[in-house]
Design a protein around this motif. Structure first.
Motif, PDB file in Angstrom:
ATOM      1  N   THR A  48      -1.570   4.170  -1.607  1.00  0.00           N
ATOM      2  CA  THR A  48      -3.104   3.768  -0.765  1.00  0.00           C
ATOM      3  C   THR A  48      -3.901   3.652   0.413  1.00  0.00           C
ATOM      4  N   LEU A  94      -9.000  -1.130  -5.434  1.00  0.00           N
ATOM      5  CA  LEU A  94      -9.103  -0.999  -4.220  1.00  0.00           C
ATOM      6  C   LEU A  94      -9.822  -2.246  -2.991  1.00  0.00           C
ATOM      7  N   ASN A  95     -10.075  -1.265  -1.551  1.00  0.00           N
ATOM      8  CA  ASN A  95     -10.516  -2.859  -1.203  1.00  0.00           C
ATOM      9  C   ASN A  95     -12.007  -2.830  -1.545  1.00  0.00           C
ATOM     10  N   ASP A  96     -12.926  -2.126  -2.827  1.00  0.00           N
ATOM     11  CA  ASP A  96     -14.088  -2.360  -3.519  1.00  0.00           C
ATOM     12  C   ASP A  96     -13.663  -3.313  -4.317  1.00  0.00           C
ATOM     13  N   GLN A 123       0.923  -1.221  -0.065  1.00  0.00           N
ATOM     14  CA  GLN A 123       0.130   0.355  -0.324  1.00  0.00           C
ATOM     15  C   GLN A 123       0.403   1.208  -0.145  1.00  0.00           C
ATOM     16  N   GLY A 143      -6.111   1.441   1.728  1.00  0.00           N
ATOM     17  CA  GLY A 143      -6.724   0.915   0.518  1.00  0.00           C
ATOM     18  C   GLY A 143      -8.182   1.284   0.616  1.00  0.00           C
ATOM     19  N   THR A 144      -8.864   2.359   0.636  1.00  0.00           N
ATOM     20  CA  THR A 144     -10.173   2.508   0.362  1.00  0.00           C
ATOM     21  C   THR A 144      -9.620   3.941  -0.722  1.00  0.00           C
ATOM     22  N   GLN A 145      -8.965   3.861  -0.725  1.00  0.00           N
ATOM     23  CA  GLN A 145      -8.489   5.136  -1.850  1.00  0.00           C
ATOM     24  C   GLN A 145      -7.449   5.406  -2.813  1.00  0.00           C
ATOM     25  N   PHE A 184      -7.066   8.735   4.675  1.00  0.00           N
ATOM     26  CA  PHE A 184      -7.912   7.643   4.569  1.00  0.00           C
ATOM     27  C   PHE A 184      -8.060   5.871   4.906  1.00  0.00           C
ATOM     28  N   ALA A 185      -9.207   5.688   5.193  1.00  0.00           N
ATOM     29  CA  ALA A 185      -8.514   3.953   5.901  1.00  0.00           C
ATOM     30  C   ALA A 185      -7.342   3.302   4.773  1.00  0.00           C
TER      31      ALA A 185
END
Length: 468
Positions: free
Chosen positions: A134, A288-290, A129, A173-175, A170-171
């Motif tokens: 990220t 990313l996580n999503d 990351q 892996g989310t952005q 941001f957390a």
């Protein structure tokens, strides 16, 4: 001092990807060399950029290394002078960490906390990351200028203490958000795992094997090195005072020549120096996580336009802008280094070089289609149309009156100076739609075509109209 170059490079990569095509030749013709010289000299003159170094890889070989302009107030540009490549350095930092993983000294999935205590979110942020932007760590240098603190020398640990211990943006892996801070943290981890300075590791494992001369940009200052330049709006071009030492480290500390950077590009194409799976890991888009893509791997931007993959990164330091883009399937690469942190000369040169030395068209098939369209255009302006190349509808359209109008109006323009595919092909009405731009010294034409999709070069439509 970095975000501008990254943002500009995405549009540049998209433009270049539309003109790159497989290239077998390994030399530049006199015509191509003349075109290259014009691209560079025009860009320098238009923007006021003092100098540029370029390198071109074609057919997997370095076919041209050249310098233009003046690298300082007192010296002409030299091909061996090390220009500051800034964030292009990030791919070398990432390569070092991948090699350390091969050595069994760390894992890309190690947390930061395992190696460096006190970093915000360090128990959740992985090395991967950090390298893919990220992590959520706040960037310490988003500005396109040097701020007040940069007048004082610093250290990587001081950067970590000031910026990497702030709350995360941001957390993890989310952005995706560009972060030089993440690369400083990554560089410190690399040094701990290697047991030696990052520059020493890179020299031993990458630079020496490839014959690359690279130095820390903090040391690339003084009379024999390129001087960086700045410009305030449209004011005079002035020497840009460099920042104090220590502000770049693993985020962008390298200086080297365009020819040496091209050696690295050839290694990427050949899958040498690093194991092939390391190159592949660097060039794989991190998700990313999503599940959405970042279009960024480990130290490089990646993507595909009109079927053409590219591996790319730009760089911006105080007084310097640079571009490095590789087309793996075409065994081609373009390097542009400039000593100005204003204007778009680095972008214009890279795009212009691609147009000058790489065939038009998205791929080999498109290059063939472009040549066929040019032949059709020539037949219309010369009055030698072959009706076997037309569908029944197109044959109906090209009546004697239409053909007479085409011939009289187009022949009067003389010989065109350019004929290029103008964007990706599309499907419409059961046909393949393509657009072309025809260039003359004082005007342009647009051609809209529909062709059969079965491999036959029969046109359902071939319309010529004025263009802006």
């Amino acid at each position: 001092m970095w975000q501008l170059a990254i943002m500009v490079s995405h549009s540049l990569a998209a433009a270049l990807a539309l003109v790159a095509a497989p290239v077998a030749a390994q030399t530049l013709s006199p015509v191509e060399r003349t075109a290259v010289d014009k691209v560079v000299t025009d860009a320098l003159a238009t923007t006021g950029t003092p100098s540029a170094q370029i390198a071109i890889v074609r057919g997997g070989k370095i076919v041209l290394v050249k310098a233009y302009g003046r690298q300082s107030d007192t010296a002409p540009a030299r091909t061996d002078a090390p220009y500051q490549i800034a964030s292009i350095s990030k791919q070398f930092t990432a390569a070092a960490l991948l090699m350390l993983e091969d050595d069994g000294k760390l894992s890309m999935d190690d947390t930061v906390a395992k190696w460096l205590p006190g970093v915000s979110g360090g128990d959740r942020i992985t090395i991967r990351q950090l390298l893919s932007h990220t992590s959520g760590l706040q960037d310490y240098w988003p500005q396109d200028y040097s701020f007040a603190a940069m007048e004082t020398p610093t250290t990587p640990q001081a950067i970590v203490d000031r910026w990497a211990k702030k709350p995360l943006d941001f957390a993890p892996g989310t952005q995706w958000q560009y972060s030089n801070t993440g690369y400083v943290v990554a560089g410190l981890i690399a040094e701990k795992a290697a047991g030696e300075p990052l520059m020493t590791f890179l020299q031993r494992r990458i630079f020496a094997p490839l014959g690359i001369t690279a130095i820390d940009q903090d040391k690339a200052v003084g009379g024999r090195f390129p001087m960086g330049y700045h410009r305030n709006a449209l004011g005079p071009v002035r020497a840009a005072p460099p920042p104090a030492a220590g502000w770049l480290f693993a985020a962008g500390e390298l200086s080297m020549s365009a020819g040496d950077l091209a050696k690295w590009d050839v290694a990427r194409l050949d899958r040498s120096v690093l194991p092939a799976d390391d190159w592949a890991a660097q060039e794989k888009a991190v998700l990313l996580n999503d599940g959405s893509t970042t279009n960024y791997g480990l130290g490089v931007s990646i993507g595909k336009r009109a079927g053409q993959p590219y591996i790319e990164h730009s760089g911006e330091a105080v007084g310097f802008l640079s571009e490095n883009i590789v087309f793996p399937e075409q065994k081609a690469a373009i390097v542009v280094l400039t000593n100005a942190d204003f204007g778009d000369a680095f972008q214009a040169i890279a795009e212009g070089l691609a147009k000058a030395v790489l065939p038009a068209g998205a791929d080999a098939t498109e290059a063939t289609k472009t040549r066929a369209a040019r032949a059709m255009f020539d037949s219309l302006r010369n009055g030698t149309l072959d009706r076997s190349l037309l569908t029944a509808n197109a044959a109906y359209y090209f009546s004697p009156q239409v053909l007479a109008d085409y011939r009289s109006s187009l022949s009067a323009l003389g010989e065109p100076t350019g004929f290029e595919l103008a964007g990706p092909r599309r499907l419409r009405g059961g046909f393949v739609q393509r657009r072309y731009t025809v260039t003359y010294p004082k005007r342009k034409l647009s051609i809209g075509t529909f062709a059969e999709p079965d491999g036959q070069q029969r046109y359902e439509q071939f319309l010529v109209s004025p263009a802006n």
